[in-house]
Scaffold this active site. Structure first.
Site, PDB file in Angstrom:
ATOM      1  CG  ASP A 118     -32.924  26.568 -10.751  1.00 40.86           C
ATOM      2  OD1 ASP A 118     -33.723  26.747 -11.678  1.00 40.86           O
ATOM      3  OD2 ASP A 118     -32.661  25.448 -10.294  1.00 40.86           O
ATOM      4  CG  HIS A 131     -30.662  25.223 -13.617  1.00 38.97           C
ATOM      5  ND1 HIS A 131     -29.602  24.573 -14.184  1.00 38.97           N
ATOM      6  CD2 HIS A 131     -30.205  26.435 -13.236  1.00 38.97           C
ATOM      7  CE1 HIS A 131     -28.536  25.348 -14.134  1.00 38.97           C
ATOM      8  NE2 HIS A 131     -28.877  26.493 -13.551  1.00 38.97           N
ATOM      9  NE  ARG A 172     -36.569  19.647  -4.197  1.00 37.85           N
ATOM     10  CZ  ARG A 172     -36.896  20.007  -5.419  1.00 37.85           C
ATOM     11  NH1 ARG A 172     -38.161  19.981  -5.788  1.00 37.85           N
ATOM     12  NH2 ARG A 172     -35.995  20.425  -6.271  1.00 37.85           N
ATOM     13  CG  ASP A 211     -36.136  16.296 -15.749  1.00 35.78           C
ATOM     14  OD1 ASP A 211     -35.762  17.263 -15.058  1.00 35.78           O
ATOM     15  OD2 ASP A 211     -35.753  15.124 -15.565  1.00 35.78           O
ATOM     16  CG  LEU A 259     -28.034  17.620 -16.093  1.00 38.73           C
ATOM     17  CD1 LEU A 259     -27.139  18.281 -15.074  1.00 38.73           C
ATOM     18  CD2 LEU A 259     -27.768  18.215 -17.476  1.00 38.73           C
ATOM     19  CD  GLU A 269     -24.898  12.868 -15.147  1.00 35.72           C
ATOM     20  OE1 GLU A 269     -24.876  14.018 -14.681  1.00 35.72           O
ATOM     21  OE2 GLU A 269     -25.331  11.886 -14.501  1.00 35.72           O
TER      22      GLU A 269
END
Ligand code: GDG
Length: 732
Positions: free
Chosen positions: A141, A165, A311, A372, A376, A380
């Site tokens: 990353d 990523h 963050r 993006d 994920l 999922e």
């Protein structure tokens, strides 16, 4: 035994302190699960920041000991390093630029960059404490873009993989970064560079070849004599975990509660980390628009929205949090009834069991990021739909949309489209839901996290093998010496030399590439030896070769074999050829010259060449492809061949071919040593036409039919000199 070292900004662990004792709890993230199969084995290890600030040496060693038991190795960061390297540079420069938010959010501060470099060096120092020759290092990353080259500098032969990523942006975005070259040079330290999608690969290749002086041939970059492979590896999830969680007692209980709470309404699920790239505000706007335009849905639908704090020290995130709070609040204030609230908004994270229950229960999952890398959450949701029902609405800006094509795909900026998609999803017949979901589930199951890890590691191994085989083919060391020994022992040699790109470097202007004094001296040395027959075989015009080499003891072949001239005789051309075709092709080429500034036509006896080396980068290639397509049928009708070369497209009579010309000469005499040097497409014909015993040497390291390669004209000249000197030594 060689080991594998995983490196990422964060270790897959959560450390908490209770009663003066540090407690470790393993993280449940997809990456941790996928890489668990690697770092927990043998003497492998995962290196990264443990996620908390630790000041005393005593605490550092206590944590290090505990982490060691679970194959983890910490890189401790100070508060300042976290705020400048992680929050400052990674999240206020790289994250916004890579997600196309440069103008809104990026701020370029020198001290952030300085810390980014220092912390990457700190990671490198930790790696060097454990890495040994033969190990494999997999770096992850955007926080560690400089790390591959830092490690490479100290360990030139180690195997390094890198995976990004997040998206890799177009060059127009990337080149805004003041430290763009350093970042790319850092990445090029890797042997294999992995991205989520082919678009990221495309952007990276075009960026790196524009910003750095490196070349690429399809997806292989050559930099500092190393081949670096760039490929897409769409990341998957642990599908079996998400498929089996809904069968557990704990999840079943939560599912029952959710079903009871939302029994009369359709449940729309939204799960993200707090981030402006995730399109959370726009999603709320679309939901609001739906309630406004379609009041019939009031009381009938619910948006269940989880926003996971993230963050919180970066100002833009604080502001975004505030805006989302306000928007969710205002929708509820406008539309709430006594027993119904449109938005169930949670600003916190939940245990995975609750997530699973929500995925299992939601009628619709709304995933609409502005950008993006992969996403994920969408996968999922799919993996959790064990009954093959439910509808996924997915942004076309998420990497996942490239594979989950059976979702309802939306443009996240088009609020109206999202609004219509929600209605389409709610109304979708069960049969259609099943059809779409079954396809998506197959995809998520096949390309799962284990598959992702496996193909990345396999490819990394293959890249290393490719590099090694290139090394053995390079004419140096023992390979070079054995050719020299053969040369020295032989008495009747033929030496084929291409000119441009082989004996002289490529020049922006074709007339500039004239031979220099050193080249003339070298050719004299070669031709002085009575055992040598030197043949210069070029695509250039015969007048041009006469001017440069007319008075030398060299057999000249011009225009790819159309013209030939034995020493001290006059030129001959192949008989029976016609150039009548030129009058049809020339006007077509002229239209390309008119449309492509910087390009021009060169006319030879049996060929026309469209040169685009001075045209704008990219435009020339584009037009050359277009021209080749345009000419395809016309060329085969007229018996012509199209030769795409280095910044040229040549159209010539099919009968004219360097390979045929070379073979004719070889057949005439019983040579005991045949060698050919060439750099481009047209020279491949020579390599293929020569007998097996011939030594064929490609200049440049692209894929070729030649047996060996040299890197550039400088190396060719040095090697030719070595050949001539070998006989001098023997004569003494
Ligand atoms: C980056 C890239 C790329 C969310 N809420 C909770 C929770 N989560 C988990 C999800 C999912 C993960 O967080 C989020 O992953 P995403 O892929 O959606 O997004 P990023 O965090 O931005 O990840 C992204 C990814 O890297 C991998 O390469 O796909 O594009 O931006 O796994 O389940 N987990 C728990 N509670 C929550 O409340 N336990």
């Amino acid at each position: 035994m060689p080991k594998t070292i995983i490196v990422s900004n964060r270790l897959p662990v959560k450390i908490t302190q209770a009663d003066g004792e540090y407690q470790l709890s393993p993280s449940e993230g997809g990456l941790a699960t996928g890489l668990g199969s690697i770092y927990k084995q043998h003497n492998n290890v995962w290196i990264g920041w443990p996620g908390i600030e630790v000041n005393s040496d005593e605490d550092k060693s206590a944590i290090t000991e505990k982490l060691k038991e679970i194959s983890l190795m910490p890189v401790f960061l100070s508060q300042q390093e976290i705020s400048e390297y992680y929050e400052g540079f990674s999240n206020e420069v790289l994250w916004p630029v890579f997600h196309y938010y440069a103008s809104t959010y990026a701020s370029y501060k020198q001290s952030n960059w300085d810390h980014y470099r220092e912390v990457n060096q700190k990671f490198c120092d930790e790696i060097l404490k454990v890495a040994k020759a033969g190990d494999t290092i997999w770096i992850h990353d955007y926080q560690l873009l400089l790390l591959p080259a830092l490690v490479r500098e100290v360990m030139p032969d180690v195997s390094i993989g890198f995976f990004l990523h997040i998206p890799f942006p177009s060059n127009e975005m990337f080149r805004l970064i003041p430290w763009r070259s350093e970042l790319l040079e850092g990445m090029l330290g890797a042997d294999l560079l992995g991205f989520h999608t082919f678009d990221d690969v495309r952007h990276f290749l075009s960026t790196v070849t524009r910003i750095l002086p490196v070349t690429s041939s399809s997806n292989i970059i050559t930099a500092n004599d190393r081949s670096i492979v760039v490929e897409s590896f769409p990341m998957g999830i642990d599908d079996k975990k998400y498929g089996s969680l809904p069968l557990t007692q704990e999840v079943i209980e939560q599912v029952n509660q959710i079903k009871e709470a939302f029994k009369d309404t359709k449940l729309i699920l939204s799960i993200d980390r707090l981030d402006y790239s995730k399109g959370i505000l726009q999603r709320l706007e679309a939901f609001e628009l739906l309630l406004k335009l379609h009041p019939e849905y009031i009381g009938k639908i619910n948006l269940y929205m989880i926003v996971v704090p993230s963050r919180e020290n970066v100002p833009q995130y604080v502001h975004l949090h505030d805006q989302i709070d306000k928007k969710a609040g205002s929708i509820n204030a406008l539309y709430r009834t006594m027993d119904w609230s449109p938005v169930h908004y949670y600003y916190r994270s939940f245990p995975i069991e609750m997530l699973s229950a929500l995925y299992y229960s939601a009628d619709v999952c709304l995933v609409t990021p502005m950008r993006d890398g992969m996403n994920l959450v969408s996968k999922e949701y799919v993996a959790s739909r064990v009954n093959n029902d439910g509808v996924l609405i997915l942004s076309e800006m998420a990497g996942a949309s490239k594979k989950l094509i059976d979702a309802i795909i939306v443009n996240p900026n088009n609020i109206g489209e999202i609004c219509r998609s929600i209605i389409q999803a709610i109304k979708m017949p069960l049969a259609e839901q099943r059809e779409r979901m079954t396809q998506m589930r197959q995809n998520v199951s096949k390309f799962n996290i284990a598959h992702w890890v496996k193909i990345f590691m396999e490819r990394l191994k293959e890249v290393k093998q490719l590099q090694r085989s290139m090394q053995t083919r390079h004419v140096s060391g023992t390979t070079g010496q054995s050719i020299i020994n053969r040369y020295a022992k032989t008495k009747n040699r033929i030496i084929f030399l291409d000119y441009d790109g082989t004996l002289v470097d490529f020049k922006p202007n074709i007339a500039q590439a004239e031979p220099d004094k050193q080249l003339y001296e070298l050719l004299s040395l070669l031709t002085e030896d009575p055992a040598n027959h030197v043949v210069l075989i070029s695509g250039r015009k015969h007048e041009n070769l006469s001017e440069w080499f007319g008075n030398k003891n060299i057999y000249l072949i011009a225009e790819h074999g159309a013209w030939f001239r034995q020493q001290n005789t006059s030129w001959h051309k192949i008989s029976g050829l016609s150039d009548a075709w030129k009058q049809d092709i020339y006007p077509l080429l002229e239209t390309y010259v008119d449309r492509t500034p910087g390009s021009f036509i060169e006319e030879k006896t049996y060929s026309l060449v469209w040169h685009y080396r001075k045209a704008q980068k990219g435009l020339g290639e584009l037009r050359a492809n277009e021209l080749a397509n345009n000419l395809k049928y016309l060329a085969s009708d007229k018996g012509l061949q199209l030769l795409p070369g280095d910044k040229v497209l040549e159209i010539k009579n099919m009968e004219v071919n360097k390979g045929k010309a070379a073979a004719l000469l070889v057949d005439k005499n019983d040579y005991d040593f045949i060698i050919a040097f060439g750099d481009d497409y047209t020279d491949e014909d020579i390599f293929k036409a020569l007998p097996d015993s011939a030594i064929t040497i490609k200049v440049g390291s692209n894929i070729s039919a030649a047996k060996f390669y040299l890197r550039n004209p400088g190396e060719v000249r040095r090697f030719l000199l070595d050949l001539t000197e070998s006989t001098v030594v023997q004569d003494k």
